[in-house]
Write a protein that holds these residues in place. Structure first.
Motif, PDB file in Angstrom:
ATOM      1  N   LEU A 192      -0.284   5.191   1.366  1.00 45.99           N
ATOM      2  CA  LEU A 192      -0.042   6.377   0.797  1.00 45.99           C
ATOM      3  C   LEU A 192      -1.085   6.784  -0.463  1.00 45.99           C
ATOM      4  O   LEU A 192      -1.489   7.754  -0.567  1.00 45.99           O
ATOM      5  N   ALA A 193      -1.489   5.790  -0.957  1.00 44.83           N
ATOM      6  CA  ALA A 193      -2.579   5.796  -2.213  1.00 44.83           C
ATOM      7  C   ALA A 193      -3.761   6.498  -1.532  1.00 44.83           C
ATOM      8  O   ALA A 193      -4.614   6.912  -2.408  1.00 44.83           O
ATOM      9  N   ASN A 194      -4.104   6.104  -0.253  1.00 41.97           N
ATOM     10  CA  ASN A 194      -5.206   6.513   0.241  1.00 41.97           C
ATOM     11  C   ASN A 194      -5.480   7.826   1.219  1.00 41.97           C
ATOM     12  O   ASN A 194      -6.066   7.982   1.780  1.00 41.97           O
ATOM     13  N   GLN A 195      -4.323   8.577   0.886  1.00 46.87           N
ATOM     14  CA  GLN A 195      -4.276   9.956   1.755  1.00 46.87           C
ATOM     15  C   GLN A 195      -4.680  10.910   0.838  1.00 46.87           C
ATOM     16  O   GLN A 195      -4.097  11.032  -0.370  1.00 46.87           O
ATOM     17  N   PHE A 196      -5.482  11.941   1.314  1.00 46.37           N
ATOM     18  CA  PHE A 196      -6.064  13.017   0.726  1.00 46.37           C
ATOM     19  C   PHE A 196      -5.592  14.387   1.496  1.00 46.37           C
ATOM     20  O   PHE A 196      -5.839  14.332   2.642  1.00 46.37           O
ATOM     21  N   THR A 197      -5.262  15.477   0.679  1.00 41.27           N
ATOM     22  CA  THR A 197      -5.131  16.774   1.299  1.00 41.27           C
ATOM     23  C   THR A 197      -6.728  17.426   1.035  1.00 41.27           C
ATOM     24  O   THR A 197      -7.217  17.424  -0.106  1.00 41.27           O
ATOM     25  N   VAL A 198      -7.002  18.051   2.056  1.00 44.52           N
ATOM     26  CA  VAL A 198      -8.543  18.771   1.857  1.00 44.52           C
ATOM     27  C   VAL A 198      -8.065  20.271   2.426  1.00 44.52           C
ATOM     28  O   VAL A 198      -7.181  20.548   3.327  1.00 44.52           O
ATOM     29  N   ASP A 199      -8.740  21.160   1.666  1.00 42.38           N
ATOM     30  CA  ASP A 199      -8.374  22.624   2.045  1.00 42.38           C
ATOM     31  C   ASP A 199      -9.552  23.390   1.662  1.00 42.38           C
ATOM     32  O   ASP A 199     -10.406  23.046   0.901  1.00 42.38           O
ATOM     33  N   ARG A 200      -9.697  24.482   2.450  1.00 43.86           N
ATOM     34  CA  ARG A 200     -10.665  25.504   2.196  1.00 43.86           C
ATOM     35  C   ARG A 200     -10.138  26.909   2.072  1.00 43.86           C
ATOM     36  O   ARG A 200      -9.488  27.579   2.849  1.00 43.86           O
TER      37      ARG A 200
ATOM     38  N   LEU B 137      -3.312   2.968  -8.848  1.00 45.95           N
ATOM     39  CA  LEU B 137      -3.346   3.160  -7.280  1.00 45.95           C
ATOM     40  C   LEU B 137      -2.149   3.736  -6.811  1.00 45.95           C
ATOM     41  O   LEU B 137      -2.272   4.779  -6.083  1.00 45.95           O
ATOM     42  N   MET B 138      -0.875   3.788  -7.599  1.00 46.63           N
ATOM     43  CA  MET B 138       0.188   4.349  -7.038  1.00 46.63           C
ATOM     44  C   MET B 138       1.147   4.386  -8.267  1.00 46.63           C
ATOM     45  O   MET B 138       2.005   3.598  -8.557  1.00 46.63           O
ATOM     46  N   PRO B 139       0.762   5.445  -9.331  1.00 49.49           N
ATOM     47  CA  PRO B 139       1.825   5.461 -10.511  1.00 49.49           C
ATOM     48  C   PRO B 139       3.189   5.757  -9.915  1.00 49.49           C
ATOM     49  O   PRO B 139       3.600   6.472  -9.238  1.00 49.49           O
ATOM     50  N   TYR B 140       4.188   4.758 -10.822  1.00 49.12           N
ATOM     51  CA  TYR B 140       5.444   4.921 -10.639  1.00 49.12           C
ATOM     52  C   TYR B 140       6.250   5.629 -11.567  1.00 49.12           C
ATOM     53  O   TYR B 140       5.963   5.453 -12.938  1.00 49.12           O
ATOM     54  N   TYR B 141       7.296   6.557 -11.297  1.00 49.26           N
ATOM     55  CA  TYR B 141       8.095   7.209 -12.398  1.00 49.26           C
ATOM     56  C   TYR B 141       9.419   6.990 -11.991  1.00 49.26           C
ATOM     57  O   TYR B 141       9.951   7.134 -11.066  1.00 49.26           O
ATOM     58  N   PRO B 142      10.272   6.263 -13.136  1.00 46.23           N
ATOM     59  CA  PRO B 142      11.591   6.228 -12.839  1.00 46.23           C
ATOM     60  C   PRO B 142      12.387   7.623 -13.085  1.00 46.23           C
ATOM     61  O   PRO B 142      12.179   8.141 -14.111  1.00 46.23           O
ATOM     62  N   GLY B 143      13.494   7.888 -12.455  1.00 44.92           N
ATOM     63  CA  GLY B 143      13.996   8.992 -12.547  1.00 44.92           C
ATOM     64  C   GLY B 143      15.502   8.547 -12.825  1.00 44.92           C
ATOM     65  O   GLY B 143      15.620   7.309 -12.860  1.00 44.92           O
ATOM     66  N   ARG B 144      16.387   9.267 -13.087  1.00 48.70           N
ATOM     67  CA  ARG B 144      17.973   9.028 -13.514  1.00 48.70           C
ATOM     68  C   ARG B 144      18.757   9.270 -12.472  1.00 48.70           C
ATOM     69  O   ARG B 144      20.017   9.131 -12.590  1.00 48.70           O
ATOM     70  N   ASN B 145      18.361  10.173 -11.321  1.00 48.34           N
ATOM     71  CA  ASN B 145      19.064  10.486 -10.421  1.00 48.34           C
ATOM     72  C   ASN B 145      18.353  10.763  -8.997  1.00 48.34           C
ATOM     73  O   ASN B 145      17.284  11.321  -9.264  1.00 48.34           O
TER      74      ASN B 145
ATOM     75  N   TYR C 122       3.018   2.171  11.650  1.00 51.09           N
ATOM     76  CA  TYR C 122       1.703   2.948  11.806  1.00 51.09           C
ATOM     77  C   TYR C 122       2.207   4.551  12.394  1.00 51.09           C
ATOM     78  O   TYR C 122       1.946   5.572  11.626  1.00 51.09           O
ATOM     79  N   SER C 123       2.939   4.560  13.505  1.00 50.94           N
ATOM     80  CA  SER C 123       3.106   6.034  14.026  1.00 50.94           C
ATOM     81  C   SER C 123       4.092   6.736  13.064  1.00 50.94           C
ATOM     82  O   SER C 123       3.836   7.843  13.016  1.00 50.94           O
ATOM     83  N   ALA C 124       5.211   5.740  12.457  1.00 48.76           N
ATOM     84  CA  ALA C 124       5.927   6.656  11.435  1.00 48.76           C
ATOM     85  C   ALA C 124       5.415   7.420  10.517  1.00 48.76           C
ATOM     86  O   ALA C 124       5.567   8.533  10.166  1.00 48.76           O
ATOM     87  N   LEU C 125       4.256   6.867   9.771  1.00 49.44           N
ATOM     88  CA  LEU C 125       3.759   7.334   8.629  1.00 49.44           C
ATOM     89  C   LEU C 125       2.657   8.478   9.103  1.00 49.44           C
ATOM     90  O   LEU C 125       2.441   9.385   8.455  1.00 49.44           O
ATOM     91  N   TYR C 126       1.979   8.203  10.191  1.00 55.96           N
ATOM     92  CA  TYR C 126       1.025   9.198  10.712  1.00 55.96           C
ATOM     93  C   TYR C 126       1.710  10.382  10.996  1.00 55.96           C
ATOM     94  O   TYR C 126       1.404  11.526  10.662  1.00 55.96           O
ATOM     95  N   ASN C 127       2.673  10.229  11.830  1.00 57.90           N
ATOM     96  CA  ASN C 127       3.625  11.574  12.340  1.00 57.90           C
ATOM     97  C   ASN C 127       4.195  12.229  11.267  1.00 57.90           C
ATOM     98  O   ASN C 127       4.245  13.589  11.103  1.00 57.90           O
ATOM     99  N   GLY C 128       4.721  11.451  10.175  1.00 59.25           N
ATOM    100  CA  GLY C 128       5.337  12.015   8.964  1.00 59.25           C
ATOM    101  C   GLY C 128       4.379  12.845   8.162  1.00 59.25           C
ATOM    102  O   GLY C 128       4.910  14.082   7.680  1.00 59.25           O
ATOM    103  N   LEU C 129       3.075  12.245   7.819  1.00 56.50           N
ATOM    104  CA  LEU C 129       2.016  13.035   7.279  1.00 56.50           C
ATOM    105  C   LEU C 129       1.761  14.058   7.821  1.00 56.50           C
ATOM    106  O   LEU C 129       1.408  15.140   7.171  1.00 56.50           O
ATOM    107  N   ARG C 130       1.625  14.054   9.250  1.00 52.72           N
ATOM    108  CA  ARG C 130       1.361  15.372   9.962  1.00 52.72           C
ATOM    109  C   ARG C 130       2.119  16.348   9.854  1.00 52.72           C
ATOM    110  O   ARG C 130       1.661  17.497   9.549  1.00 52.72           O
ATOM    111  N   VAL C 131       3.533  16.243   9.820  1.00 46.44           N
ATOM    112  CA  VAL C 131       4.369  17.340   9.493  1.00 46.44           C
ATOM    113  C   VAL C 131       4.486  17.786   7.907  1.00 46.44           C
ATOM    114  O   VAL C 131       4.339  18.778   7.528  1.00 46.44           O
ATOM    115  N   LEU C 132       4.253  16.767   7.089  1.00 50.50           N
ATOM    116  CA  LEU C 132       4.147  17.119   5.615  1.00 50.50           C
ATOM    117  C   LEU C 132       3.109  17.943   5.532  1.00 50.50           C
ATOM    118  O   LEU C 132       3.236  18.728   4.550  1.00 50.50           O
TER     119      LEU C 132
END
Length: 641
Positions: free
Chosen positions: A11-19, A59-67, A166-176
């Motif tokens: 997840l730390a190495n995934q980037f969005t590109v747009d024009r 690499l992957m900043p973590y933030y604690p929430g309360r809920n 592998y397939s779970a993350l690839y397909n999940g991010l495709r939809v995301l």
């Protein structure tokens, strides 16, 4: 590495590109991760986050929430402000930690906003069976509580074996990252699988770019749309959130100014034009302006751009009364483009479609009569709002006066955040916005409790903008006492991170919105007031008001509180309080401004309707009278497809 370590590094190495036009964009798709740890993820995702925090904190900043639900709301707020280009991930334990995400998942999917959910699950091996918090079903032993995510997610998968990652993350991010499909992406991670070792291919962990698809319109659709527009006598544009997500506000303004076609907007579309633009009619529908609704009633052509036509927008299908009305719908999602029996559905990016329409409509402009009507209706509505904002303070201010004071105290670039109760409807019709990013109201799911965590997510996105050199924005949350009590816990998160979130808490001792609706339906505000139980009659409607001090509650969480003391200067003191909060240092943490209001003073009428059924038979005269009114409105509904 373990499966959890692979998840985090991937997840730390995934980037969005747009024009957009000639402007290129490239940023991290998952800028950070929220998480609350339990036995389901503490040795999996929790261990991975800690390991990388030690080795490489960026690499992957973590933030604690309360809920857990609030963590999803934070991610949604961030995603909307970044125009769906980035989303946080959320890790939870199994059982209640996982199911606490469900409301947030439904909200994200309903709003078509991306969030990545990583709930932990029961043992895939069933070595410990049943594990603590595991759901057992005698008829389907492979079903867990995480299967409840299927109907509220745009994508769901369960990683029962490490190799499935592998397939779970690839397909999940495709939809995301798909504008037409995005929403909650849920990848269920059994707690034992998270900790299993896996030989991960190097290419899986390499940087990967996800280009946001912005489809071009079909030339034939543009030709047909332009022909329909040229023959229309009373066209009207209804602009939704898709205009914002396509970065199409400038092209929409060009389209309106070229053709003279007026623009009304949905909740998600507020800000597509400045409120005082000559062609901006403001909100449309049940919570709309009289200007937009007057034009909508007579329109012979509706040009919907980036809207899903929910019932508030169409006033439960009573907004469009012209018997010959037709619809042209521009939407990146075919589901929405074809709604209301569209004569011309255009499945395309809103900006690209508008560019083509501007070219096809060169030389066309509506008649002067429509121009005059737009100006007259705008003048009438603006006078109505001016009167509603007028300060009376007698003895407590109305919500209208409070909204006016907050609006006056905020700068052009500041952002107002809200979600549920009577506030969203009042803001929709009356809030005067000039900046496309200045209005953030979650109204697709209208989730009570979204306001503070959602506002915190918006503020995180603003801080990211500021770090890149953009001018700063203040984020002001407007919340009623009902929503505040539902989910105020993320104030502690803001305190911990010293994030300046400004919260205006309106205390009206109950549920003002449903109280007014209940009264209009003949149910006399039943169950909508915060009062002590009258044991003799078993009613909560007539007892003493509860001695709840929400300002003291906020102070106990470490929040700086400004109390507006009841009296003749309440509205002026509120404006001063907001200006003082805006001037406070950014690192000073959250500031809450507490003010009481009169819940019985309503906002100006939209001269519109919302379909909420009334009991067909009743012993209450108030209900019988309400049903008579209901049937009169019901007769005006149109059978649009």
């Amino acid at each position: 590495m373990t499966v959890a370590q692979a998840v985090v590094k991937f997840l730390a190495n995934q980037f969005t590109v747009d024009r957009i036009g000639t402007e290129d964009y490239r940023e991290r798709l998952i800028p950070g991760m929220f998480g609350i740890f339990g036995h389901g993820n503490v040795a999996g995702v929790g261990q991975a986050l800690k390991q990388y925090q030690v080795a490489d904190p960026a690499l992957m900043p973590y933030y604690p929430g309360r809920n857990e639900q609030a963590q999803v709301h934070q991610s949604v707020g961030y995603a909307r402000h970044t125009r769906r280009r980035a989303a946080f991930a959320v890790s939870t334990s199994i059982g209640p930690g996982a199911t606490n995400l469900l409301t947030g998942a439904a909200l994200a999917t309903t709003n078509r906003l991306p969030v990545l959910l990583l709930p932990s699950d029961a043992f895939a091996t069933r070595a410990a069976d049943p594990v603590l918090q595991q759901l057992e079903r005698p008829d389907a032993y492979d079903v867990t509580v995480n299967d409840a995510f299927r109907p509220v997610s745009r994508f769901f998968d369960r990683v029962s074996r490490p190799e499935q990652l592998y397939s779970a993350l690839y397909n999940g991010l495709r939809v995301l990252t798909d504008p037409a499909e995005t929403g909650a992406v849920t990848i269920s991670l059994p707690q034992d699988v998270q900790a299993e070792a896996l030989d991960v291919p190097v290419e899986f962990l390499a940087e990967r770019e996800w280009r946001i698809r912005r489809p071009e319109p079909e030339e034939e659709d543009i030709r047909r749309a332009a022909a329909a527009i040229r023959t229309a006598q009373r066209p009207l544009i209804i602009a939704g959130g898709g205009v914002h997500y396509a970065f199409a506000v400038e092209e929409l303004a060009r389209f309106a100014e070229l053709t003279g076609i007026p623009v009304a907007n949905t909740q998600a579309g507020v800000g597509v034009l400045p409120w005082d633009h000559a062609l901006s009619l403001g909100a449309v529908g049940s919570t709309g302006t009289t200007a937009a609704n007057a034009l909508a009633a007579q329109a012979d052509l509706i040009i919907g751009i980036g809207t899903r036509y929910e019932d508030f927008t169409t006033a439960s299908r009573t907004a469009f009364q012209n018997p010959n009305v037709r619809f042209i719908n521009v939407n990146v999602a075919a589901l929405d483009a074809y709604k209301l029996g569209a004569a011309v559905p255009i499945v395309a990016d809103a900006r690209k479609a508008l560019v083509k329409l501007n070219q096809a409509l060169s030389g066309y402009r509506v008649g002067a009569e429509l121009d005059r009507e737009v100006a007259a209706e705008k003048k009438r509505w603006n006078s109505t709002v001016d009167e509603a904002f007028d300060v009376r303070n007698s003895p407590l201010p109305s919500q209208n006066e409070i909204i006016g004071a907050v609006n006056r105290a905020m700068d052009v670039r500041d952002v107002v955040v809200c979600a549920a109760g009577s506030l969203p409807g009042d803001l929709h019709k009356m809030w005067r916005v000039r900046d496309p990013f200045g209005y953030h109201v979650e109204y697709a799911y209208s989730c009570m409790g979204y306001e503070i965590p959602g506002g915190l997510g918006v503020k995180r996105a603003v801080l990211t903008e500021t770090a890149r050199g953009a001018a700063d924005r203040n984020v002001v949350v407007l919340v009623g006492d009902g929503s505040y009590l539902m989910m105020h816990t993320e104030l502690v998160t803001a305190v911990a991170e010293r994030i300046k979130l400004i919260v205006v808490l309106i205390q009206n001792h109950g549920y003002a919105s449903i109280g007014a609706l209940s009264e209009s339906l003949g149910s006399q505000r039943f169950g909508t007031q915060y009062r002590a139980l009258d044991t003799e009659h078993h009613t909560f409607d007539d007892g003493e008001r509860l001695p709840v001090d929400l300002a003291a509650n906020a102070e106990s969480l470490g929040v700086k509180v400004i109390r507006i003391v009841p009296g003749k200067e309440m509205v002026a003191d509120l404006e001063a309080g907001i200006k003082s909060a805006k001037a406070a240092p950014e690192e000073g943490g959250p500031i809450l401004i507490h003010i009481e209001s009169d819940p019985l003073l309503d906002a100006p009428s939209s001269e519109s309707w919302w379909d909420v059924p009334v009991a067909q038979t009743s012993e209450l005269e108030s209900t019988r009278s309400a049903f008579k009114t209901y049937t009169e409105h019901k007769a005006r509904q149109r059978p649009h497809l």
